[in-house]
Enzyme design. Structure first.
Site, mmCIF file in Angstrom:
data_model
loop_
_atom_site.group_PDB
_atom_site.id
_atom_site.type_symbol
_atom_site.label_atom_id
_atom_site.label_comp_id
_atom_site.label_asym_id
_atom_site.label_seq_id
_atom_site.Cartn_x
_atom_site.Cartn_y
_atom_site.Cartn_z
ATOM 1 N N LEU A 185 0.855 -1.131 0.118
ATOM 2 C CA LEU A 185 0.076 0.144 -0.066
ATOM 3 C C LEU A 185 0.720 1.009 -0.004
ATOM 4 C CD1 LEU A 185 -2.940 -0.989 2.607
ATOM 5 C CD2 LEU A 185 -2.645 -1.294 0.070
ATOM 6 N N GLY A 225 2.354 -9.118 6.727
ATOM 7 C CA GLY A 225 2.403 -8.280 7.871
ATOM 8 C C GLY A 225 2.573 -6.960 7.506
ATOM 9 N N GLY A 226 2.205 -6.115 8.321
ATOM 10 C CA GLY A 226 2.166 -4.344 8.209
ATOM 11 C C GLY A 226 1.212 -4.453 6.913
ATOM 12 N N ASP A 227 1.669 -3.625 5.808
ATOM 13 C CA ASP A 227 0.793 -3.491 4.734
ATOM 14 C C ASP A 227 1.075 -4.170 3.439
ATOM 15 O OD1 ASP A 227 2.950 -1.806 4.643
ATOM 16 O OD2 ASP A 227 1.942 -0.040 3.372
ATOM 17 N N GLU A 228 2.066 -5.316 3.390
ATOM 18 C CA GLU A 228 2.343 -6.213 2.560
ATOM 19 C C GLU A 228 1.187 -7.373 2.321
ATOM 20 O OE1 GLU A 228 6.967 -6.269 2.399
ATOM 21 O OE2 GLU A 228 6.094 -6.220 4.623
#
Length: 312
Positions: A185, A225-228
């Protein structure tokens, strides 16, 4: 633990070719408080009834014409999902009791019926059965949690690795292509800074939902994880197919998001690798897709790049 209410509400099936025996057993069970008891005099109906209702306990007469209780148990074994046969056999022949247990029955009751003994054995078997189901369901939940992202419900790294491996094996066997898409993102940190982690989590869930809706049923969407995010496309005809999919995802993810009553715009960048041009194993394909994502980010974001790395 299994409560008395759980036991009394358990789903019970009585199978006996003699209607008088069925009525007697129904009377005993209803008098003891059981509220979900059904019956049949046709042993050929048992498997279909069991498949539809997944009974917690089957009271099964052993000696019936055309199809006896042993044959019924063998048929039930073929459709029982968790290898637990919840059968309490009914017999007037003590010599058949051991054989019934060896065939998979969990216990037996003798004819003529002793009311206290019958109710005790039904209660005990149901308690064991319901406890077994709780343990089995708990194990399935734990397994699911171990393989899925807790926030979005998507596949996690562990499940993703397995799905990539399966997709590569499928591509090798069928001599076709598959694709790996890395999605990141654009500007997600600003979402977190503006709306806090609750707002960020909401966006991640919305993104996950949009990605799942954008792919085919056989494809896999995972969150690293995160925006991945990562998409495993099981079968594509060519790089053109992967390009069309990437363009579709970019368009879908660029649609406005509603966060706490505010409209927010956000985009995504995608890197694509294709088996076997850009890699012949999961590690090589992942590296190629990651490098392609890097190129997409540095080309201005809100776009995609197909890997230019050739795996020799």
């Amino acid at each position: 633990m299994v409560s008395r209410s759980d036991i009394l509400n358990a789903n019970v099936l009585i199978v006996d070719d003699q209607d008088v025996n069925i009525r007697l057993l129904e009377h005993m069970l209803s008098g003891a408080g059981y509220v979900s008891v059904t019956s049949t005099t046709n042993p050929f109906d048992v498997c279909e009834l069991y498949r539809k209702n997944r009974y917690d306990l089957v009271l099964l007469d052993l000696q019936m014409p055309r199809m006896d209780g042993f044959q019924v148990m063998e048929s039930l074994k073929e459709i029982e999902l968790d290898n637990y046969l919840p059968v309490l056999v009914i017999t007037a022949q003590p010599t058949l009791e051991l054989r019934a247990l060896q065939a998979g029955a969990k216990d037996f009751i003798s004819k003529p019926f002793n009311v206290a003994e019958t109710l005790a054995r039904v209660h005990n078997l149901l308690e064991v059965r319901l406890l077994h189901k709780k343990v089995h369901n708990h194990a399935k939940v734990q397994e699911s949690r171990a393989l899925h992202d807790s926030l979005t419900g998507l596949a996690n790294r562990q499940l993703l690795a397995d799905r990539i491996s399966q997709a590569i094996t499928h591509a090798q066997r069928n001599k076709n292509a598959m694709a790996l898409l890395y999605v990141d993102l654009d500007g997600f940190k600003q979402i977190n800074d503006t709306f806090g982690h609750d707002g960020g989590d909401l966006v991640l869930k919305l993104v996950a939902s949009r990605l799942v809706a954008a792919v085919r049923q056989e494809d896999t969407v995972a969150r690293l994880g995160g925006d991945e995010f990562v998409i495993v496309m099981w079968q594509i005809s060519s790089a053109v197919g992967a390009s069309i999919a990437a363009e579709k995802m970019i368009q879908i993810l660029s649609q406005p998001y509603s966060i706490h009553g505010q409209t927010v715009n956000m985009t995504a960048s995608i890197g694509v690798s294709i088996y076997s041009v850009h890699g012949r194993d999961a590690e090589a394909l992942s590296k190629s897709a990651d490098l392609a994502l890097y190129d997409a980010k540095h080309a201005g974001r809100n776009n995609y790049r197909i890997s230019n790395r050739i795996d020799l």
